[in-house]
Design an enzyme around this catalytic site. Structure first.
Site, short mmCIF file in Angstrom:
data_model
loop_
_atom_site.label_atom_id
_atom_site.label_comp_id
_atom_site.label_asym_id
_atom_site.label_seq_id
_atom_site.Cartn_x
_atom_site.Cartn_y
_atom_site.Cartn_z
N GLU A 93 0.82 -1.03 0.04
CA GLU A 93 -0.17 0.05 0.00
C GLU A 93 0.73 1.46 -0.05
OE1 GLU A 93 -3.01 0.36 -0.24
OE2 GLU A 93 -4.29 -1.50 0.50
N GLU B 221 8.49 -21.91 6.05
CA GLU B 221 8.71 -20.91 7.28
C GLU B 221 9.96 -21.54 7.82
OE1 GLU B 221 5.45 -20.84 9.81
OE2 GLU B 221 3.86 -20.21 8.51
#
Length: 293
Positions: free
Chosen positions: A81, A112
């Site tokens: 954003e 992960e």
């Protein structure tokens, strides 16, 4: 792992599967609200983090993000954003996500644990001296996150660690440790819930404060937005009109004269030439306030 608060049983979780929908949803909402309350003790650390990030960006460095799983998704949501909201070029805000783009379609837990890939990702992104890396991990012990933080620190970057477990390894190794102690999840271990919600809000606040320090927020307006669709073009005109105190037609003309740049358009609408507006903004480091007061 069973000692982690995020893996413990929540006091309100017993019988959750037997609750009526309205009661279950009420419990889930209460748990989310409680998770957000854990942010208040973290505000000083978030303020410190915003300061070092803004300083790095002002000096030509970068503010990167790194994470895996739900924490990585929260980091990515904030990172993506920044270009539209604050006009920060994507190359100044790199995103390191365990598993890369492929993991966005199907998140595999194994990525992960891939410390080697984390080191490669840091190297590929060129994270180093003058940069800040925001590293997120609910447990604070995710191998990808720890390896990314370690590799970036070895290359000279500063580390901001955000985790939800006190004493977590990530917090121990970070230059700035942001503990968001959300505790047990109402679905035990499901840190996509309270922990992730709190992380997302923490990043929202941190990045807005960075925008303020860079001069990209003025009186609550995003004055450095990139207007690349009809909605944002209209928003840019409204911002110029409100901040400069001019009619909409004058704001639109000022935007056209300034090539769509909101900050210079505000100054043009107040009587400056486009060239003078750009020069004055360079003098103030992009801050409007000294030029409007």
């Amino acid at each position: 792992m069973t000692d982690r608060p995020t893996e413990a049983r929540h006091s309100q979780s017993a019988g959750l599967h037997q609750q009526q929908p309205a009661e279950a949803l009420s419990l889930l909402l209460d748990a989310q609200i409680a998770a957000l309350s854990a942010l208040r003790p973290a505000l000083p650390a978030l303020g410190q983090a915003a300061a070092v990030c803004a300083d790095a960006l002002s000096a030509g460095g970068r503010m990167g993000y790194a994470g895996a799983g739900s924490s990585g998704l929260m980091a990515m949501a904030d990172c993506l954003e920044l270009a539209g909201t604050f006009g920060l070029p994507p190359e100044r805000t790199p995103m390191l996500f365990a598993g890369g783009a492929a993991a966005l379609l199907h998140m595999k837990g194994s990525v992960e644990d891939d410390s080697t890939q984390a080191q490669r990702d840091v190297e590929a992104a060129g994270i180093g001296a003058g940069d800040v890396l925001l590293v997120l991990s609910a447990s604070g012990g995710t191998p990808y996150a720890l390896a990314a933080a370690g590799a970036a620190r070895q290359r000279g970057a500063r580390i901001v660690g955000l985790a939800n477990v006190p004493g977590a390894p990530l917090l121990e190794m970070a230059d700035i440790a942001v503990l968001i102690e959300t505790g047990a999840e109402i679905v035990a271990g499901s840190t996509r819930m309270g922990a992730a919600t709190a992380q997302k809000v923490a990043l929202n606040m941190l990045s807005v404060l960075v925008g303020i320090r860079l001069g990209h927020v003025h009186d609550g307006h995003m004055v450095n937005l990139v207007a690349d669709n009809a909605k944002l073009v209209a928003r840019a005109a409204r911002i110029v009109s409100e901040v400069a105190g001019v009619p909409a037609a004058m704001a639109e003309a000022a935007l056209a004269a300034s090539g769509g740049g909101v900050k210079p358009a505000i100054l043009v609408a107040r009587g400056m030439s486009p060239e003078r507006a750009e020069a004055r903004l360079r003098e103030t480091g992009g801050h409007l306030a000294p030029l409007l007061d």
